[in-house]
Design a protein around this motif. Sequence first.
Motif, PDB file in Angstrom:
ATOM      1  N   ILE A   1     116.950   0.998  73.037  1.00 41.12           N
ATOM      2  CA  ILE A   1     118.397   1.222  72.997  1.00 41.12           C
ATOM      3  C   ILE A   1     118.715   2.709  73.130  1.00 41.12           C
ATOM      4  N   ILE A   2     118.032   3.531  72.374  1.00 43.28           N
ATOM      5  CA  ILE A   2     118.313   4.960  72.376  1.00 43.28           C
ATOM      6  C   ILE A   2     117.929   5.595  73.714  1.00 43.28           C
ATOM      7  N   ASN A   3     116.783   5.228  74.266  1.00 44.95           N
ATOM      8  CA  ASN A   3     116.373   5.783  75.564  1.00 44.95           C
ATOM      9  C   ASN A   3     117.339   5.406  76.672  1.00 44.95           C
ATOM     10  N   LYS A   4     117.755   4.142  76.704  1.00 50.02           N
ATOM     11  CA  LYS A   4     118.684   3.686  77.735  1.00 50.02           C
ATOM     12  C   LYS A   4     120.042   4.370  77.576  1.00 50.02           C
ATOM     13  N   SER A   5     120.482   4.556  76.342  1.00 51.41           N
ATOM     14  CA  SER A   5     121.763   5.218  76.093  1.00 51.41           C
ATOM     15  C   SER A   5     121.741   6.671  76.552  1.00 51.41           C
ATOM     16  N   TYR A   6     120.636   7.362  76.276  1.00 50.52           N
ATOM     17  CA  TYR A   6     120.537   8.748  76.721  1.00 50.52           C
ATOM     18  C   TYR A   6     120.435   8.848  78.245  1.00 50.52           C
TER      19      TYR A   6
ATOM     20  N   SER B   1     123.179  10.851  82.858  1.00 47.82           N
ATOM     21  CA  SER B   1     123.677  10.597  84.212  1.00 47.82           C
ATOM     22  C   SER B   1     125.143  10.986  84.338  1.00 47.82           C
ATOM     23  N   ILE B   2     125.939  10.622  83.341  1.00 47.10           N
ATOM     24  CA  ILE B   2     127.358  10.980  83.345  1.00 47.10           C
ATOM     25  C   ILE B   2     127.521  12.492  83.256  1.00 47.10           C
ATOM     26  N   LEU B   3     126.722  13.147  82.422  1.00 45.49           N
ATOM     27  CA  LEU B   3     126.806  14.599  82.296  1.00 45.49           C
ATOM     28  C   LEU B   3     126.437  15.294  83.598  1.00 45.49           C
ATOM     29  N   LEU B   4     125.378  14.846  84.243  1.00 47.64           N
ATOM     30  CA  LEU B   4     124.971  15.437  85.514  1.00 47.64           C
ATOM     31  C   LEU B   4     126.050  15.246  86.577  1.00 47.64           C
ATOM     32  N   PHE B   5     126.617  14.046  86.643  1.00 48.58           N
ATOM     33  CA  PHE B   5     127.677  13.789  87.611  1.00 48.58           C
ATOM     34  C   PHE B   5     128.891  14.680  87.353  1.00 48.58           C
ATOM     35  N   GLY B   6     129.267  14.829  86.085  1.00 46.53           N
ATOM     36  CA  GLY B   6     130.410  15.676  85.744  1.00 46.53           C
ATOM     37  C   GLY B   6     130.176  17.134  86.094  1.00 46.53           C
TER      38      GLY B   6
ATOM     39  N   SER C   1     133.314  17.185  80.763  1.00 51.90           N
ATOM     40  CA  SER C   1     132.186  16.373  81.218  1.00 51.90           C
ATOM     41  C   SER C   1     131.218  16.108  80.069  1.00 51.90           C
ATOM     42  N   LYS C   2     131.037  17.073  79.183  1.00 52.28           N
ATOM     43  CA  LYS C   2     130.198  16.856  77.996  1.00 52.28           C
ATOM     44  C   LYS C   2     130.841  15.828  77.066  1.00 52.28           C
ATOM     45  N   PHE C   3     132.160  15.867  76.935  1.00 48.95           N
ATOM     46  CA  PHE C   3     132.868  14.886  76.119  1.00 48.95           C
ATOM     47  C   PHE C   3     132.665  13.473  76.666  1.00 48.95           C
ATOM     48  N   PHE C   4     132.796  13.313  77.977  1.00 54.34           N
ATOM     49  CA  PHE C   4     132.560  12.005  78.585  1.00 54.34           C
ATOM     50  C   PHE C   4     131.121  11.540  78.361  1.00 54.34           C
TER      51      PHE C   4
ATOM     52  N   THR D   1     130.089   8.232  76.367  1.00 53.60           N
ATOM     53  CA  THR D   1     129.197   7.273  77.011  1.00 53.60           C
ATOM     54  C   THR D   1     127.997   6.980  76.124  1.00 53.60           C
ATOM     55  N   LEU D   2     127.443   8.001  75.493  1.00 53.48           N
ATOM     56  CA  LEU D   2     126.317   7.811  74.579  1.00 53.48           C
ATOM     57  C   LEU D   2     126.707   6.896  73.431  1.00 53.48           C
ATOM     58  N   ALA D   3     127.849   7.158  72.812  1.00 50.01           N
ATOM     59  CA  ALA D   3     128.290   6.330  71.687  1.00 50.01           C
ATOM     60  C   ALA D   3     128.563   4.899  72.130  1.00 50.01           C
ATOM     61  N   GLY D   4     129.254   4.748  73.234  1.00 55.22           N
ATOM     62  CA  GLY D   4     129.570   3.403  73.710  1.00 55.22           C
ATOM     63  C   GLY D   4     128.342   2.613  74.104  1.00 55.22           C
TER      64      GLY D   4
END
Length: 99
Positions: free
Chosen positions: A37-42, A47-52, A79-82, A86-89
């Motif tokens: 769970i933790i690895n997949k979440s990170y 990915s979202i951070l890199l895209f942002g 972008s860090k906030f997103f 995303t990590l929490a969700g």
Amino acid sequence: MSIGLTIILLTYLLLLVMSYQMIIFINEKDEKRSSLIINKSYQYAYSILLFGILVVYALVVLPHIHLESQTIGYLVLLSKFFSVVTLAGSIYLLSKKLK
């Protein structure tokens, strides 16, 4: 809102997410499942951070868009906030989904 206050709020949100992550990790009986769970979440969050950051970089590089340095800082923090959201969700959804 100053950029310092934004960084403090982002750090507080990150601490909340990290404490939720630790609760999930401690309460989970299967260590392999919780690390999955933790690895997949990170992976999702990075990915979202890199895209942002790539979007912000593209906005800076484009010649017909002129951004101030404070605006660039806010965009990177956004972008860090997103990424943190995303990590929490994803931690929440994956912990509920994989039961």
